[in-house]
Write a protein that holds these residues in place. Structure first.
Motif, PDB file in Angstrom:
ATOM      1  N   ASP A 198      -9.760  11.031  -4.446  1.00 37.81           N
ATOM      2  CA  ASP A 198      -8.884   9.889  -4.214  1.00 37.81           C
ATOM      3  C   ASP A 198      -9.629   8.751  -3.525  1.00 37.81           C
ATOM      4  OD1 ASP A 198      -6.451   8.519  -4.204  1.00 37.81           O
ATOM      5  OD2 ASP A 198      -5.863   9.342  -2.273  1.00 37.81           O
ATOM      6  N   ARG A 248      -7.965   7.602  -8.836  1.00 37.88           N
ATOM      7  CA  ARG A 248      -7.768   9.014  -8.543  1.00 37.88           C
ATOM      8  C   ARG A 248      -8.149   9.881  -9.741  1.00 37.88           C
ATOM      9  NH1 ARG A 248      -2.201  10.529  -5.690  1.00 37.88           N
ATOM     10  NH2 ARG A 248      -3.188   9.214  -4.134  1.00 37.88           N
ATOM     11  N   ALA A 289      -8.750   4.781  -2.338  1.00 41.81           N
ATOM     12  CA  ALA A 289      -7.745   3.738  -2.208  1.00 41.81           C
ATOM     13  C   ALA A 289      -8.276   2.667  -1.271  1.00 41.81           C
ATOM     14  CB  ALA A 289      -6.446   4.328  -1.664  1.00 41.81           C
ATOM     15  N   SER A 303       0.839  -1.211   0.000  1.00 43.55           N
ATOM     16  CA  SER A 303       0.000   0.000   0.000  1.00 43.55           C
ATOM     17  C   SER A 303       0.868   1.253   0.000  1.00 43.55           C
ATOM     18  CB  SER A 303      -0.982   0.007   1.173  1.00 43.55           C
ATOM     19  OG  SER A 303      -0.302   0.049   2.399  1.00 43.55           O
ATOM     20  N   ILE A 343      -5.881   1.996  -6.298  1.00 44.57           N
ATOM     21  CA  ILE A 343      -6.129   3.432  -6.169  1.00 44.57           C
ATOM     22  C   ILE A 343      -6.837   3.906  -7.429  1.00 44.57           C
ATOM     23  CG2 ILE A 343      -5.070   5.735  -6.086  1.00 44.57           C
ATOM     24  CD1 ILE A 343      -2.836   4.543  -4.389  1.00 44.57           C
ATOM     25  N   THR A 352       2.310   1.660  -3.594  1.00 46.28           N
ATOM     26  CA  THR A 352       1.237   2.011  -4.522  1.00 46.28           C
ATOM     27  C   THR A 352       0.845   3.479  -4.335  1.00 46.28           C
ATOM     28  OG1 THR A 352       0.458  -0.276  -4.433  1.00 46.28           O
ATOM     29  CG2 THR A 352      -1.063   1.351  -5.353  1.00 46.28           C
ATOM     30  N   THR A 353       0.745   3.907  -3.096  1.00 41.39           N
ATOM     31  CA  THR A 353       0.410   5.303  -2.790  1.00 41.39           C
ATOM     32  C   THR A 353       1.517   6.233  -3.282  1.00 41.39           C
ATOM     33  OG1 THR A 353      -0.882   4.602  -0.882  1.00 41.39           O
ATOM     34  CG2 THR A 353      -0.158   6.905  -0.912  1.00 41.39           C
ATOM     35  N   ARG A 354       2.778   5.831  -3.101  1.00 42.29           N
ATOM     36  CA  ARG A 354       3.913   6.641  -3.559  1.00 42.29           C
ATOM     37  C   ARG A 354       3.887   6.799  -5.077  1.00 42.29           C
ATOM     38  NH1 ARG A 354       8.279   6.710  -6.212  1.00 42.29           N
ATOM     39  NH2 ARG A 354       8.203   4.496  -6.717  1.00 42.29           N
TER      40      ARG A 354
END
Length: 189
Positions: free
Chosen positions: A92, A111, A94, A68, A109, A71-73
């Motif tokens: 957003d 977005r 997620a 996670s 995610i 993936t967020t980065r």
């Protein structure tokens, strides 16, 4: 199979993103938003930093926390390719997606990013895909014949450690410019 599942989610996302912004008509001549500054004396250094920032880094230990976080980065790095002054709203979403018969558990995610109406989201998406390809992302499929623009990319040839990324540029609704990032992690063991 993860690509097929992500594509189904993307179709739903496109239905939602068409209604997220209001404003003036799109101007196709507007420069696309990216952080690459080719007028700067150290543009090649700046571009190298941008390219390396969107490269997926496979964690040593594939678990919910590391997957996670990476993936967020990645999603944040892709969004950072857009000039923040051109962003009206970021919606957003997620979450972990449970394992099914055909798809393992993964982190996803979605977005959608509403841009200033004057921004050509199709052109911006095309340029973002170009940056992603130069950083090593592999373009698996692209739909360029019509609006919206859609490109499906993977971070590597190894399905067990590859992220799936869909970039969508949509200006099909007059006065609205939306760029969507959809990202699915490798399956979590």
């Amino acid at each position: 199979m993860r690509i097929a599942a992500a594509t189904v989610l993307l179709v739903g996302a496109l239905a939602l993103t068409g209604c997220t912004a209001a404003g003036a008509d799109s101007a196709s001549g507007t420069p696309a938003p990216t952080t690459a500054n080719t007028d700067s004396p150290d543009a090649s250094s700046s571009e190298a930093t941008v390219v390396s920032s969107v490269t997926a880094i496979v964690p040593t230990d594939l678990n919910e926390e590391t997957i996670s976080a990476e993936t967020t980065r990645i999603a944040a790095a892709v969004q950072a390719l857009i000039d923040p002054a051109l962003i009206i709203n970021v919606d957003d979403h997620a979450q972990f997606v449970d394992k099914t018969e055909s798809v393992g558990r993964y982190y996803g995610i979605l977005r959608p990013i509403t841009l200033e109406p004057s921004v050509d989201a199709v052109r911006a998406a095309t340029e973002i895909v170009s940056i992603l390809e130069s950083s090593g992302w592999i373009n698996r499929d692209v739909a360029t014949e019509a609006d919206p623009f859609l490109s499906g990319l993977v971070s590597s040839k190894d399905d067990a450690t590859s992220w799936f990324l869909a970039i969508v540029g949509d200006t099909s609704v007059a006065g609205q410019s939306v760029l969507s990032i959809q990202l699915a992690s490798p399956d979590i063991p």
